[in-house]
Design an enzyme around this catalytic site. Structure first.
Site, PDB file in Angstrom:
ATOM      1  N   MET A  30       4.916  -1.035  -4.329  1.00  0.00           N
ATOM      2  CA  MET A  30       4.837   0.419  -4.194  1.00  0.00           C
ATOM      3  C   MET A  30       5.361   0.854  -2.820  1.00  0.00           C
ATOM      4  SD  MET A  30       1.564   1.592  -6.375  1.00  0.00           S
ATOM      5  CE  MET A  30       0.308   1.153  -5.216  1.00  0.00           C
ATOM      6  N   ALA A  32       6.112   0.978   1.364  1.00  0.00           N
ATOM      7  CA  ALA A  32       5.398   0.824   2.643  1.00  0.00           C
ATOM      8  C   ALA A  32       5.269  -0.681   2.916  1.00  0.00           C
ATOM      9  CB  ALA A  32       4.041   1.523   2.644  1.00  0.00           C
ATOM     10  N   ASN A  35       4.765  -7.667   5.867  1.00  0.00           N
ATOM     11  CA  ASN A  35       5.087  -9.089   5.707  1.00  0.00           C
ATOM     12  C   ASN A  35       4.477  -9.725   4.462  1.00  0.00           C
ATOM     13  OD1 ASN A  35       6.915  -9.483   7.686  1.00  0.00           O
ATOM     14  ND2 ASN A  35       5.391  -9.954   9.265  1.00  0.00           N
ATOM     15  N   HIS A  37       4.541  -8.307   1.463  1.00  0.00           N
ATOM     16  CA  HIS A  37       5.609  -8.101   0.471  1.00  0.00           C
ATOM     17  C   HIS A  37       6.781  -9.053   0.738  1.00  0.00           C
ATOM     18  CE1 HIS A  37       3.772  -3.910   0.604  1.00  0.00           C
ATOM     19  NE2 HIS A  37       3.662  -4.216  -0.672  1.00  0.00           N
ATOM     20  N   GLN A  61      -1.453   4.425 -12.214  1.00  0.00           N
ATOM     21  CA  GLN A  61      -2.464   3.436 -11.829  1.00  0.00           C
ATOM     22  C   GLN A  61      -3.440   3.963 -10.784  1.00  0.00           C
ATOM     23  OE1 GLN A  61       0.523   0.534 -10.236  1.00  0.00           O
ATOM     24  NE2 GLN A  61      -1.017   0.162  -8.662  1.00  0.00           N
ATOM     25  N   LYS A 152      -3.547 -11.374  -2.877  1.00  0.00           N
ATOM     26  CA  LYS A 152      -4.314 -10.252  -2.306  1.00  0.00           C
ATOM     27  C   LYS A 152      -4.934  -9.398  -3.420  1.00  0.00           C
ATOM     28  CE  LYS A 152      -5.128  -6.531   0.366  1.00  0.00           C
ATOM     29  NZ  LYS A 152      -4.620  -5.394  -0.334  1.00  0.00           N
ATOM     30  N   ASP A 153      -4.166  -9.198  -4.510  1.00  0.00           N
ATOM     31  CA  ASP A 153      -4.673  -8.450  -5.661  1.00  0.00           C
ATOM     32  C   ASP A 153      -5.023  -9.458  -6.758  1.00  0.00           C
ATOM     33  OD1 ASP A 153      -4.043  -5.432  -4.946  1.00  0.00           O
ATOM     34  OD2 ASP A 153      -2.371  -6.640  -4.254  1.00  0.00           O
ATOM     35  N   SER A 188      -1.841  -4.793   4.218  1.00  0.00           N
ATOM     36  CA  SER A 188      -1.889  -3.834   3.115  1.00  0.00           C
ATOM     37  C   SER A 188      -1.178  -2.558   3.550  1.00  0.00           C
ATOM     38  CB  SER A 188      -3.354  -3.502   2.781  1.00  0.00           C
ATOM     39  OG  SER A 188      -3.422  -2.339   1.996  1.00  0.00           O
ATOM     40  N   ARG A 190      -2.059   0.286   2.808  1.00  0.00           N
ATOM     41  CA  ARG A 190      -3.105   1.264   3.140  1.00  0.00           C
ATOM     42  C   ARG A 190      -3.599   1.121   4.582  1.00  0.00           C
ATOM     43  NH1 ARG A 190      -4.078   0.375  -2.360  1.00  0.00           N
ATOM     44  NH2 ARG A 190      -4.068   2.290  -3.608  1.00  0.00           N
TER      45      ARG A 190
END
Ligand code: AMP
Length: 282
Positions: A30, A32, A35, A37, A61, A152-153, A188, A190
């Site tokens: 998504m 933003a 590291n 990603h 989502q 992470k997810d 993250s 966020r």
């Protein structure tokens, strides 16, 4: 790097690459980018000829409109990082391109079993339906040999594993370990919304999970969870959704060690930002 905004153009290019026997990786994001990603792209680069990274803030989502509206967008920096990581293709579709049918009525209800009712599924109703809807579309569009997602997810990885199995999608899922800041904080998008102070205090989540990991063999689980919650609350988190110790294969809550593979997972709010993290325990 080549940028595509239209499915048709992306498909034409991918067909050409497939005819040249290139293997194709899909890395859904998504944006933003950080590291975490980039580590997915690095993993893909080791195995695949072509990396297709998608950036799409998927409206279906988000169960919280506020979270959707505040989701960080840093597209110029994202493109810079993707170029630096040697990413081959960026797919940057509009909402209209991904959801010509509209975002409101789902075309499909994904049967996710218990995964839909526990942990993230419980606290974010509808979230995994939206995740499946968009990842299913991306898999259809890109038809990759390999799909890369982050540990992470954790629960999301399990949901997508089920999607791939149930729909017999010919892509192999690779789960890449969580990348952390030097402080232990899981990277993250966020985190960008956190104040400097909150960002420091937010390390309490990984500290709490680390505490569980270090003491799993010699303390009862309820005690471990209570101490972990205290570590998180004392650091200034306003609300904890959960701190749970679960069987790593089915995410059912674990009552005792019992020679199972275990994972500790947590979700909590700091600065009105909801952060999640998890750690394998054995
Ligand atoms: P997102 O952009 O947050 O939807 O994440 C896109 C992909 O990157 C997902 O598969 C995430 O699990 C993965 N990801 C996010 N943060 C990290 C991290 N800190 N380490 C490894 N992978 C991550």
């Amino acid at each position: 790097m080549i940028l595509f905004k239209k499915i048709k153009d992306l498909r034409t290019k991918l067909n050409q690459l497939r005819n040249e026997q290139k293997s194709i990786a899909l890395i859904p994001t998504m944006g933003a980018l950080h590291n975490g990603h980039i580590s997915l792209i690095d993993s893909a680069r080791k195995r695949n000829d072509i990396t297709v990274t998608s950036i799409f803030v998927n409206p279906t989502q988000f169960n919280d409109i506020n979270d959707f509206e505040k989701y960080p967008i840093t597209i110029e920096n994202d493109i810079f990082l993707l170029e630096k990581a040697n990413n081959s293709i960026l797919f940057l579709p509009s909402v209209q391109e991904m959801y010509p049918e509209g975002t409101e009525k789902p075309t499909e209800h994904y049967q996710l079993g218990n995964l839909e009712n526990i942990l993230e599924g419980f606290y974010r109703p509808g979230h995994f339906q939206g995740v499946c809807r968009v990842v299913h579309k991306l898999l259809n569009i890109v038809n990759p040999d390999d799909l890369y997602m982050g540990q992470k997810d954790y629960q999301q990885c399990m949901v997508i594993k089920k999607l791939i199995e149930d729909f017999q999608i010919p892509a192999k899922l690779h789960i890449v370990p969580t990348q952390r800041e030097a402080s232990g904080l899981a990277m993250s998008s966020r985190n960008l919304r956190l104040s400097e102070v909150a960002r420091k205090n937010a390390t309490a989540i990984s500290k709490a999970l680390e505490f569980i990991k270090n003491n799993i063999a010699n303390q009862p689980m309820e005690e471990l969870k209570a101490t972990a919650q205290k570590i998180i609350t004392d650091a200034g988190f306003q609300k904890i959704d959960y701190v749970e110790i679960c069987n790593a294969d089915n995410l059912l809550p674990a009552q005792d060690f019992n020679n199972q593979k275990l994972v500790a997972l947590a979700a909590a709010f700091i600065d009105d930002v909801r952060l999640i993290d998890n750690m394998l325990l054995n």
